[in-house]
Design a protein around this motif. Structure first.
Motif, PDB file in Angstrom:
ATOM      1  N   ARG A  34       0.682  -1.365   0.114  1.00  0.00           N
ATOM      2  CA  ARG A  34      -0.078  -0.157  -0.097  1.00  0.00           C
ATOM      3  C   ARG A  34       0.825   1.310  -0.110  1.00  0.00           C
ATOM      4  O   ARG A  34       0.402   2.408  -0.163  1.00  0.00           O
ATOM      5  CB  ARG A  34      -0.817   0.011   1.232  1.00  0.00           C
ATOM      6  CG  ARG A  34      -2.060  -1.112   1.178  1.00  0.00           C
ATOM      7  CD  ARG A  34      -2.916  -0.808   2.306  1.00  0.00           C
ATOM      8  NE  ARG A  34      -3.288   0.610   2.463  1.00  0.00           N
ATOM      9  CZ  ARG A  34      -4.030   0.735   3.758  1.00  0.00           C
ATOM     10  NH1 ARG A  34      -4.290  -0.004   4.601  1.00  0.00           N
ATOM     11  NH2 ARG A  34      -4.121   2.212   4.058  1.00  0.00           N
ATOM     12  N   VAL A  35       2.095   0.952  -0.039  1.00  0.00           N
ATOM     13  CA  VAL A  35       3.099   2.324   0.166  1.00  0.00           C
ATOM     14  C   VAL A  35       3.072   2.830  -1.500  1.00  0.00           C
ATOM     15  O   VAL A  35       3.055   2.393  -2.526  1.00  0.00           O
ATOM     16  CB  VAL A  35       4.532   1.779   0.592  1.00  0.00           C
ATOM     17  CG1 VAL A  35       5.460   3.050   0.260  1.00  0.00           C
ATOM     18  CG2 VAL A  35       4.721   1.174   1.924  1.00  0.00           C
ATOM     19  N   GLY A  36       2.822   4.193  -1.602  1.00  0.00           N
ATOM     20  CA  GLY A  36       2.397   4.649  -2.765  1.00  0.00           C
ATOM     21  C   GLY A  36       3.580   5.175  -3.546  1.00  0.00           C
ATOM     22  O   GLY A  36       4.923   4.818  -3.026  1.00  0.00           O
ATOM     23  N   GLY A  37       3.871   5.681  -4.676  1.00  0.00           N
ATOM     24  CA  GLY A  37       4.788   6.166  -5.461  1.00  0.00           C
ATOM     25  C   GLY A  37       4.979   5.385  -6.445  1.00  0.00           C
ATOM     26  O   GLY A  37       4.659   4.060  -6.511  1.00  0.00           O
ATOM     27  N   PRO A  38       6.052   5.667  -7.348  1.00  0.00           N
ATOM     28  CA  PRO A  38       6.522   4.592  -8.528  1.00  0.00           C
ATOM     29  C   PRO A  38       7.354   3.454  -8.179  1.00  0.00           C
ATOM     30  O   PRO A  38       7.466   2.619  -9.021  1.00  0.00           O
ATOM     31  CB  PRO A  38       7.201   5.556  -9.470  1.00  0.00           C
ATOM     32  CG  PRO A  38       7.714   6.701  -8.580  1.00  0.00           C
ATOM     33  CD  PRO A  38       6.813   6.952  -7.351  1.00  0.00           C
ATOM     34  N   HIS A  39       7.971   3.406  -7.143  1.00  0.00           N
ATOM     35  CA  HIS A  39       8.677   2.346  -6.606  1.00  0.00           C
ATOM     36  C   HIS A  39       8.132   1.427  -5.598  1.00  0.00           C
ATOM     37  O   HIS A  39       7.493   2.057  -4.642  1.00  0.00           O
ATOM     38  CB  HIS A  39      10.178   3.086  -6.356  1.00  0.00           C
ATOM     39  CG  HIS A  39      10.786   3.922  -7.208  1.00  0.00           C
ATOM     40  ND1 HIS A  39      11.093   3.418  -8.478  1.00  0.00           N
ATOM     41  CD2 HIS A  39      11.044   5.273  -6.901  1.00  0.00           C
ATOM     42  CE1 HIS A  39      11.657   4.485  -8.891  1.00  0.00           C
ATOM     43  NE2 HIS A  39      11.735   5.610  -8.059  1.00  0.00           N
ATOM     44  N   LEU A 115       5.903   6.042   9.264  1.00  0.00           N
ATOM     45  CA  LEU A 115       5.015   6.860   8.717  1.00  0.00           C
ATOM     46  C   LEU A 115       5.706   7.241   7.208  1.00  0.00           C
ATOM     47  O   LEU A 115       6.788   7.920   7.104  1.00  0.00           O
ATOM     48  CB  LEU A 115       4.759   8.211   9.425  1.00  0.00           C
ATOM     49  CG  LEU A 115       4.087   8.194  10.711  1.00  0.00           C
ATOM     50  CD1 LEU A 115       4.750   9.303  11.555  1.00  0.00           C
ATOM     51  CD2 LEU A 115       2.508   8.216  10.664  1.00  0.00           C
ATOM     52  N   THR A 116       5.129   6.618   6.103  1.00  0.00           N
ATOM     53  CA  THR A 116       5.527   6.720   4.644  1.00  0.00           C
ATOM     54  C   THR A 116       4.561   7.149   3.808  1.00  0.00           C
ATOM     55  O   THR A 116       3.439   6.915   3.837  1.00  0.00           O
ATOM     56  CB  THR A 116       6.049   5.450   4.559  1.00  0.00           C
ATOM     57  OG1 THR A 116       6.862   5.566   3.225  1.00  0.00           O
ATOM     58  CG2 THR A 116       5.154   4.221   4.343  1.00  0.00           C
ATOM     59  N   ARG A 117       5.057   7.712   2.747  1.00  0.00           N
ATOM     60  CA  ARG A 117       4.332   7.879   1.413  1.00  0.00           C
ATOM     61  C   ARG A 117       4.899   7.426   0.384  1.00  0.00           C
ATOM     62  O   ARG A 117       4.718   7.644  -0.872  1.00  0.00           O
ATOM     63  CB  ARG A 117       4.332   9.567   1.272  1.00  0.00           C
ATOM     64  CG  ARG A 117       3.521  10.262   2.508  1.00  0.00           C
ATOM     65  CD  ARG A 117       3.622  11.693   2.406  1.00  0.00           C
ATOM     66  NE  ARG A 117       2.463  12.144   0.996  1.00  0.00           N
ATOM     67  CZ  ARG A 117       3.050  12.798   0.244  1.00  0.00           C
ATOM     68  NH1 ARG A 117       4.254  12.925   0.001  1.00  0.00           N
ATOM     69  NH2 ARG A 117       2.115  13.283  -0.894  1.00  0.00           N
ATOM     70  N   GLY A 118       6.183   6.656   0.577  1.00  0.00           N
ATOM     71  CA  GLY A 118       6.713   6.157  -0.915  1.00  0.00           C
ATOM     72  C   GLY A 118       8.105   5.488  -0.632  1.00  0.00           C
ATOM     73  O   GLY A 118       8.660   5.346   0.680  1.00  0.00           O
ATOM     74  N   CYS A 125      12.169   2.072   1.660  1.00  0.00           N
ATOM     75  CA  CYS A 125      11.030   2.882   2.343  1.00  0.00           C
ATOM     76  C   CYS A 125      11.391   3.942   2.758  1.00  0.00           C
ATOM     77  O   CYS A 125      12.413   4.148   3.754  1.00  0.00           O
ATOM     78  CB  CYS A 125      10.065   2.092   3.239  1.00  0.00           C
ATOM     79  SG  CYS A 125       8.865   2.864   3.870  1.00  0.00           S
ATOM     80  N   VAL A 126      11.023   5.190   2.332  1.00  0.00           N
ATOM     81  CA  VAL A 126      11.268   6.386   2.751  1.00  0.00           C
ATOM     82  C   VAL A 126      10.391   6.713   3.889  1.00  0.00           C
ATOM     83  O   VAL A 126       9.232   6.966   3.564  1.00  0.00           O
ATOM     84  CB  VAL A 126      11.328   7.711   1.827  1.00  0.00           C
ATOM     85  CG1 VAL A 126      11.740   8.979   2.126  1.00  0.00           C
ATOM     86  CG2 VAL A 126      12.342   7.239   0.664  1.00  0.00           C
ATOM     87  N   ARG A 169      11.853  16.971  -2.581  1.00  0.00           N
ATOM     88  CA  ARG A 169      10.361  17.845  -2.869  1.00  0.00           C
ATOM     89  C   ARG A 169       9.498  17.108  -2.384  1.00  0.00           C
ATOM     90  O   ARG A 169       8.476  17.714  -2.167  1.00  0.00           O
ATOM     91  CB  ARG A 169      10.363  17.796  -4.571  1.00  0.00           C
ATOM     92  CG  ARG A 169      11.433  18.979  -5.297  1.00  0.00           C
ATOM     93  CD  ARG A 169      11.024  19.128  -6.636  1.00  0.00           C
ATOM     94  NE  ARG A 169      12.018  19.726  -7.243  1.00  0.00           N
ATOM     95  CZ  ARG A 169      11.950  21.159  -7.673  1.00  0.00           C
ATOM     96  NH1 ARG A 169      10.702  21.925  -7.005  1.00  0.00           N
ATOM     97  NH2 ARG A 169      13.009  21.981  -8.148  1.00  0.00           N
ATOM     98  N   SER A 170       9.343  15.934  -2.097  1.00  0.00           N
ATOM     99  CA  SER A 170       8.557  15.122  -1.373  1.00  0.00           C
ATOM    100  C   SER A 170       8.169  15.752   0.068  1.00  0.00           C
ATOM    101  O   SER A 170       7.106  15.341   0.671  1.00  0.00           O
ATOM    102  CB  SER A 170       8.427  13.507  -1.433  1.00  0.00           C
ATOM    103  OG  SER A 170       9.667  13.393  -0.746  1.00  0.00           O
ATOM    104  N   LEU A 171       9.154  16.294   0.651  1.00  0.00           N
ATOM    105  CA  LEU A 171       9.025  16.717   2.124  1.00  0.00           C
ATOM    106  C   LEU A 171       8.229  17.953   2.210  1.00  0.00           C
ATOM    107  O   LEU A 171       8.428  18.935   1.350  1.00  0.00           O
ATOM    108  CB  LEU A 171      10.340  16.829   2.735  1.00  0.00           C
ATOM    109  CG  LEU A 171      10.511  17.206   4.283  1.00  0.00           C
ATOM    110  CD1 LEU A 171       9.846  16.053   5.069  1.00  0.00           C
ATOM    111  CD2 LEU A 171      11.958  17.422   4.830  1.00  0.00           C
ATOM    112  N   PHE A 172       6.981  17.820   2.817  1.00  0.00           N
ATOM    113  CA  PHE A 172       6.238  19.101   3.049  1.00  0.00           C
ATOM    114  C   PHE A 172       7.025  20.459   3.394  1.00  0.00           C
ATOM    115  O   PHE A 172       7.848  20.077   4.437  1.00  0.00           O
ATOM    116  CB  PHE A 172       5.007  18.846   3.610  1.00  0.00           C
ATOM    117  CG  PHE A 172       4.085  17.977   3.025  1.00  0.00           C
ATOM    118  CD1 PHE A 172       3.386  18.137   1.816  1.00  0.00           C
ATOM    119  CD2 PHE A 172       3.975  16.398   3.509  1.00  0.00           C
ATOM    120  CE1 PHE A 172       2.816  17.078   1.439  1.00  0.00           C
ATOM    121  CE2 PHE A 172       3.253  15.788   2.966  1.00  0.00           C
ATOM    122  CZ  PHE A 172       2.447  16.000   1.799  1.00  0.00           C
TER     123      PHE A 172
END
Length: 287
Positions: A34-39, A115-118, A125-126, A169-172
């Motif tokens: 369920r971890v999003g993103g292209p990878h 806590l991850t988005r990709g 996992c970042v 850039r993915s960091l808010f």
């Protein structure tokens, strides 16, 4: 700012955790899908995967240039960052072998959450990492604000001065601003008193990079890759062209400009190299 919350355990034995990376096994490994993103997140047979802690970069305990042999940055600080990471998570009695692999700990694993988005292009996992009970249900979408960020391992490593802020850039922006603030407050700690990223790193011998010079790990890795191609030649004359070919894309916060190639902010003066902007002023694109 919603992130996927995953509960599980951190694992050290048999791995090579450093100051910004550690292995994590979810209670439900299916959540990796369920971890999003292209990878996709790469995981082992037990369901564990390597994390890359978002927004930070610590000195390298082990790095292998593309055309060379394994290297490291000054080990006193690199080991301090790795040790601090494991101690904060709750590991004690950590023993490593000469290759930096953990051979034993007092705990088989320790509980925590991420806590991850990709994931990055290497399948790591970042994530932001936390210890103890998760702040919600595993598998839920969780809002990460500054208060929650301050409870993470990422924030702790910056607060000790044992990691550099390294932004993508993915960091808010609100979270990035907090990381800038905590890094600024840690100016007299860890790597910062010896940091040569913007003051200038002078390479006078093959061991200058590994034993003497403290600088942003991203710049260290580019220098290590470049010098390995020189087969013993320490000249930096070709380094700007090498950086241009590497084509790192980044945004400069203070000027509002996007550019390609670290050569745009790198100054070479004989055997000395430096960046014209500090790490807190740079936001990189993921490759």
């Amino acid at each position: 700012m919603p992130f996927l919350l995953i509960s599980g355990v951190f694992v050290a034995k048999g791995a090579q955790p450093d100051g910004d990376s550690v292995r994590f096994r979810p209670d439900d490994p299916a959540l990796w899908d369920r971890v999003g993103g292209p990878h996709r997140v790469k995981r082992n047979a037990s369901g564990a995967a390597q994390l890359r802690l978002d927004g930070i970069d610590s000195l390298e305990t082990h790095y292998t240039p593309r055309h060379g042999t394994r290297m490291h940055q000054p080990l006193e600080l690199a080991h301090a960052a790795a040790g601090e990471l494991l101690a904060w998570l709750g590991f004690t009695g950590v023993v490593r072998n000469a290759s930096e692999t953990v051979t034993s700990t007092d705990q088989a694993d320790v509980p925590g959450f991420i806590l991850t988005r990709g994931a990055d292009l290497h399948g790591r996992c970042v994530a932001f990492a936390g210890r103890g009970p998760a702040p919600g249900d595993s598998g839920s979408e969780t809002f990460v604000d500054v208060a929650l960020l301050r409870l993470t391992l990422n924030h702790h490593q910056l607060a000790t001065g044992l990691a550099y802020p390294t932004f993508y850039r993915s960091l808010f922006p609100a979270l990035r601003d907090e990381f800038i603030a905590v890094s600024t407050a840690a100016a007299g700690l860890g790597v910062w008193p010896a940091d040569a990223t913007t003051t200038g790193a002078t390479i006078t011998s093959p061991t200058s990079l590994t034993d003497d010079i403290v600088l942003l790990p991203k710049l260290f890795r580019r220098l290590a890759d470049y010098l390995e191609l020189g087969d013993g030649d320490l000249s930096l004359d070709g380094f700007p062209a090498f950086l241009a070919q590497a084509a790192d894309r980044f945004f400069i916060l203070s000027t509002g400009h996007s550019t390609t190639g670290l050569d745009a902010i790198t100054v070479i003066d004989g055997a000395t190299v430096r960046l014209t902007h500090p790490p807190t002023d740079l936001v990189f694109d993921e490759k």
